[in-house]
Design a protein around this motif. Sequence first.
Motif, PDB file in Angstrom:
ATOM      1  N   LEU A 146       0.822  -1.205   0.000  1.00  0.00           N
ATOM      2  CA  LEU A 146       0.000   0.000   0.000  1.00  0.00           C
ATOM      3  C   LEU A 146       0.856   1.255   0.000  1.00  0.00           C
ATOM      4  CD1 LEU A 146      -2.681   1.530   0.278  1.00  0.00           C
ATOM      5  CD2 LEU A 146      -2.533   1.175   2.755  1.00  0.00           C
ATOM      6  N   ARG A 147       1.857   1.311   0.910  1.00  0.00           N
ATOM      7  CA  ARG A 147       2.692   2.500   1.004  1.00  0.00           C
ATOM      8  C   ARG A 147       3.525   2.709  -0.261  1.00  0.00           C
ATOM      9  NH1 ARG A 147       3.334   5.194   6.097  1.00  0.00           N
ATOM     10  NH2 ARG A 147       4.836   6.435   4.923  1.00  0.00           N
ATOM     11  N   THR A 148       4.045   1.624  -0.817  1.00  0.00           N
ATOM     12  CA  THR A 148       4.835   1.756  -2.039  1.00  0.00           C
ATOM     13  C   THR A 148       3.991   2.331  -3.172  1.00  0.00           C
ATOM     14  OG1 THR A 148       6.262  -0.105  -1.423  1.00  0.00           O
ATOM     15  CG2 THR A 148       6.244   0.526  -3.732  1.00  0.00           C
ATOM     16  N   ALA A 149       2.749   1.851  -3.288  1.00  0.00           N
ATOM     17  CA  ALA A 149       1.857   2.367  -4.326  1.00  0.00           C
ATOM     18  C   ALA A 149       1.561   3.851  -4.108  1.00  0.00           C
ATOM     19  CB  ALA A 149       0.562   1.562  -4.347  1.00  0.00           C
ATOM     20  N   GLN A 150       1.355   4.252  -2.846  1.00  0.00           N
ATOM     21  CA  GLN A 150       1.071   5.657  -2.554  1.00  0.00           C
ATOM     22  C   GLN A 150       2.265   6.538  -2.917  1.00  0.00           C
ATOM     23  OE1 GLN A 150       0.032   5.193   1.634  1.00  0.00           O
ATOM     24  NE2 GLN A 150      -2.069   5.812   1.184  1.00  0.00           N
ATOM     25  N   VAL A 151       3.461   6.136  -2.482  1.00  0.00           N
ATOM     26  CA  VAL A 151       4.652   6.942  -2.757  1.00  0.00           C
ATOM     27  C   VAL A 151       4.951   6.972  -4.253  1.00  0.00           C
ATOM     28  CG1 VAL A 151       7.151   7.105  -2.389  1.00  0.00           C
ATOM     29  CG2 VAL A 151       5.633   6.584  -0.465  1.00  0.00           C
ATOM     30  N   ARG A 152       4.790   5.834  -4.918  1.00  0.00           N
ATOM     31  CA  ARG A 152       5.043   5.800  -6.362  1.00  0.00           C
ATOM     32  C   ARG A 152       4.120   6.761  -7.102  1.00  0.00           C
ATOM     33  NH1 ARG A 152       4.119   4.172 -11.311  1.00  0.00           N
ATOM     34  NH2 ARG A 152       5.731   3.078 -12.519  1.00  0.00           N
ATOM     35  N   GLU A 153       2.856   6.818  -6.694  1.00  0.00           N
ATOM     36  CA  GLU A 153       1.915   7.726  -7.347  1.00  0.00           C
ATOM     37  C   GLU A 153       2.328   9.183  -7.146  1.00  0.00           C
ATOM     38  OE1 GLU A 153      -2.848   8.865  -7.430  1.00  0.00           O
ATOM     39  OE2 GLU A 153      -2.113   7.327  -6.051  1.00  0.00           O
ATOM     40  N   VAL A 154       2.782   9.514  -5.944  1.00  0.00           N
ATOM     41  CA  VAL A 154       3.254  10.872  -5.678  1.00  0.00           C
ATOM     42  C   VAL A 154       4.456  11.201  -6.559  1.00  0.00           C
ATOM     43  CG1 VAL A 154       4.347  12.358  -3.956  1.00  0.00           C
ATOM     44  CG2 VAL A 154       2.356  10.998  -3.329  1.00  0.00           C
ATOM     45  N   LEU A 155       5.407  10.282  -6.651  1.00  0.00           N
ATOM     46  CA  LEU A 155       6.599  10.509  -7.475  1.00  0.00           C
ATOM     47  C   LEU A 155       6.225  10.669  -8.945  1.00  0.00           C
ATOM     48  CD1 LEU A 155       9.175   7.986  -5.946  1.00  0.00           C
ATOM     49  CD2 LEU A 155       8.647  10.336  -5.235  1.00  0.00           C
ATOM     50  N   ALA A 156       5.284   9.858  -9.397  1.00  0.00           N
ATOM     51  CA  ALA A 156       4.890   9.905 -10.801  1.00  0.00           C
ATOM     52  C   ALA A 156       4.218  11.225 -11.163  1.00  0.00           C
ATOM     53  CB  ALA A 156       3.944   8.742 -11.112  1.00  0.00           C
ATOM     54  N   ARG A 157       3.552  11.836 -10.211  1.00  0.00           N
ATOM     55  CA  ARG A 157       2.805  13.065 -10.483  1.00  0.00           C
ATOM     56  C   ARG A 157       3.601  14.338 -10.226  1.00  0.00           C
ATOM     57  NH1 ARG A 157      -2.123  12.553  -6.701  1.00  0.00           N
ATOM     58  NH2 ARG A 157      -2.526  14.643  -7.523  1.00  0.00           N
ATOM     59  N   HIS A 158       4.741  14.221  -9.516  1.00  0.00           N
ATOM     60  CA  HIS A 158       5.465  15.434  -9.141  1.00  0.00           C
ATOM     61  C   HIS A 158       6.457  15.826 -10.238  1.00  0.00           C
ATOM     62  CE1 HIS A 158       7.275  18.549  -6.803  1.00  0.00           C
ATOM     63  NE2 HIS A 158       6.444  18.299  -5.803  1.00  0.00           N
ATOM     64  N   PRO A 159       6.377  17.067 -10.716  1.00  0.00           N
ATOM     65  CA  PRO A 159       7.237  17.486 -11.840  1.00  0.00           C
ATOM     66  C   PRO A 159       8.714  17.622 -11.481  1.00  0.00           C
ATOM     67  CG  PRO A 159       5.992  19.355 -10.977  1.00  0.00           C
ATOM     68  CD  PRO A 159       5.446  18.132 -10.304  1.00  0.00           C
ATOM     69  N   ASP A 160       9.052  17.674 -10.197  1.00  0.00           N
ATOM     70  CA  ASP A 160      10.444  17.868  -9.793  1.00  0.00           C
ATOM     71  C   ASP A 160      11.204  16.558  -9.604  1.00  0.00           C
ATOM     72  OD1 ASP A 160       9.799  20.539  -9.735  1.00  0.00           O
ATOM     73  OD2 ASP A 160       9.496  20.611  -7.557  1.00  0.00           O
ATOM     74  N   VAL A 161      10.525  15.432  -9.782  1.00  0.00           N
ATOM     75  CA  VAL A 161      11.158  14.124  -9.565  1.00  0.00           C
ATOM     76  C   VAL A 161      11.859  13.675 -10.842  1.00  0.00           C
ATOM     77  CG1 VAL A 161      10.728  11.672  -9.122  1.00  0.00           C
ATOM     78  CG2 VAL A 161       9.575  13.419  -7.748  1.00  0.00           C
ATOM     79  N   HIS A 162      13.125  13.295 -10.700  1.00  0.00           N
ATOM     80  CA  HIS A 162      13.905  12.828 -11.850  1.00  0.00           C
ATOM     81  C   HIS A 162      14.680  11.581 -11.432  1.00  0.00           C
ATOM     82  CE1 HIS A 162      12.942  16.526 -13.988  1.00  0.00           C
ATOM     83  NE2 HIS A 162      13.282  17.194 -12.898  1.00  0.00           N
ATOM     84  N   VAL A 163      14.028  10.430 -11.534  1.00  0.00           N
ATOM     85  CA  VAL A 163      14.666   9.152 -11.235  1.00  0.00           C
ATOM     86  C   VAL A 163      14.409   8.195 -12.392  1.00  0.00           C
ATOM     87  CG1 VAL A 163      14.523   9.388  -8.715  1.00  0.00           C
ATOM     88  CG2 VAL A 163      12.619   8.357  -9.967  1.00  0.00           C
ATOM     89  N   GLY A 164      15.239   7.178 -12.499  1.00  0.00           N
ATOM     90  CA  GLY A 164      15.114   6.263 -13.620  1.00  0.00           C
ATOM     91  C   GLY A 164      13.976   5.280 -13.496  1.00  0.00           C
ATOM     92  N   ASP A 165      13.704   4.804 -12.280  1.00  0.00           N
ATOM     93  CA  ASP A 165      12.688   3.771 -12.068  1.00  0.00           C
ATOM     94  C   ASP A 165      11.840   4.180 -10.874  1.00  0.00           C
ATOM     95  OD1 ASP A 165      11.343   1.387 -11.083  1.00  0.00           O
ATOM     96  OD2 ASP A 165      12.659   0.218 -12.389  1.00  0.00           O
ATOM     97  N   LEU A 166      10.598   4.567 -11.131  1.00  0.00           N
ATOM     98  CA  LEU A 166       9.726   5.067 -10.062  1.00  0.00           C
ATOM     99  C   LEU A 166       9.433   4.001  -9.009  1.00  0.00           C
ATOM    100  CD1 LEU A 166       7.161   7.158 -12.125  1.00  0.00           C
ATOM    101  CD2 LEU A 166       8.956   8.034 -10.617  1.00  0.00           C
ATOM    102  N   GLY A 167       9.209   2.754  -9.460  1.00  0.00           N
ATOM    103  CA  GLY A 167       8.913   1.689  -8.511  1.00  0.00           C
ATOM    104  C   GLY A 167      10.072   1.428  -7.584  1.00  0.00           C
ATOM    105  N   ALA A 168      11.278   1.342  -8.149  1.00  0.00           N
ATOM    106  CA  ALA A 168      12.467   1.119  -7.332  1.00  0.00           C
ATOM    107  C   ALA A 168      12.704   2.299  -6.399  1.00  0.00           C
ATOM    108  CB  ALA A 168      13.686   0.899  -8.224  1.00  0.00           C
ATOM    109  N   ALA A 169      12.486   3.510  -6.895  1.00  0.00           N
ATOM    110  CA  ALA A 169      12.679   4.701  -6.068  1.00  0.00           C
ATOM    111  C   ALA A 169      11.721   4.709  -4.887  1.00  0.00           C
ATOM    112  CB  ALA A 169      12.491   5.958  -6.914  1.00  0.00           C
ATOM    113  N   ALA A 170      10.458   4.345  -5.125  1.00  0.00           N
ATOM    114  CA  ALA A 170       9.474   4.317  -4.041  1.00  0.00           C
ATOM    115  C   ALA A 170       9.874   3.313  -2.962  1.00  0.00           C
ATOM    116  CB  ALA A 170       8.093   3.979  -4.601  1.00  0.00           C
ATOM    117  N   GLU A 171      10.325   2.125  -3.386  1.00  0.00           N
ATOM    118  CA  GLU A 171      10.730   1.114  -2.413  1.00  0.00           C
ATOM    119  C   GLU A 171      11.960   1.543  -1.635  1.00  0.00           C
ATOM    120  OE1 GLU A 171      10.919  -2.941  -3.493  1.00  0.00           O
ATOM    121  OE2 GLU A 171       9.132  -2.882  -4.755  1.00  0.00           O
TER     122      GLU A 171
END
Length: 206
Positions: A140-165
């Motif tokens: 649940l928490r990983t999905a929540q954080v991943r969604e935030v990262l995916a929607r935020h324009p200032d996030v620049h990472v290669g893999d959103l799922g890995a970044a959330a975890e």
Amino acid sequence: MSPADRRLKPRRKPRQVRAELTRERILTAAAHVFAEHGYAAGTTNRIAERARISIGSLYQYFPNKDAILAELLVQHIDRGAWTGADELDLSPGTLEAAVRAIIRDAIDNHSDDPRLLRVMIEEAPVSQDLLDTIDRHQELRTAQVREVLARHPDVHVGDLGAAAELILFTVEMNTHKFMATPRDFPVETFEDELVAMVTRYLRGDR
């Protein structure tokens, strides 16, 4: 169910309000006893006395103190749901504030009693219920954080799922450790440094 899981399984699932209240009294009493006396000295007799019930009544709900501590840890994890994810400001320039909200939520969820938190971390036996709860919470928490990262324009990472975890593991493990064994510096310093570290990572700062 393995013998170990049977040993940690609560004996009685309350179906009536009175029984549920008794069960919660036992868990509340156990939290106080473990925090005050430690796990070794936190006997079922002390827990029953603190809950103002007979030892026989306690054993109707839990077979031993291991089962009680395991249930306390399950409740602790279940209470850690992040309820503020939908309220974050995700406009440009707000990444640090969003990261701080994630970290502040973790700190708040671990600030009740550092002595009890330390007992749960160091002494709680591993049950199937606990493993299932950890998996459910992590998903649940990983999905929540991943969604935030995916929607935020200032996030620049290669893999959103890995970044959330990675973020969740870093935040929760460090928060557990800090809150269970406070350091010489204040929690505000801990929060600021963790926010700075995670924010730089998400922005892709070099």
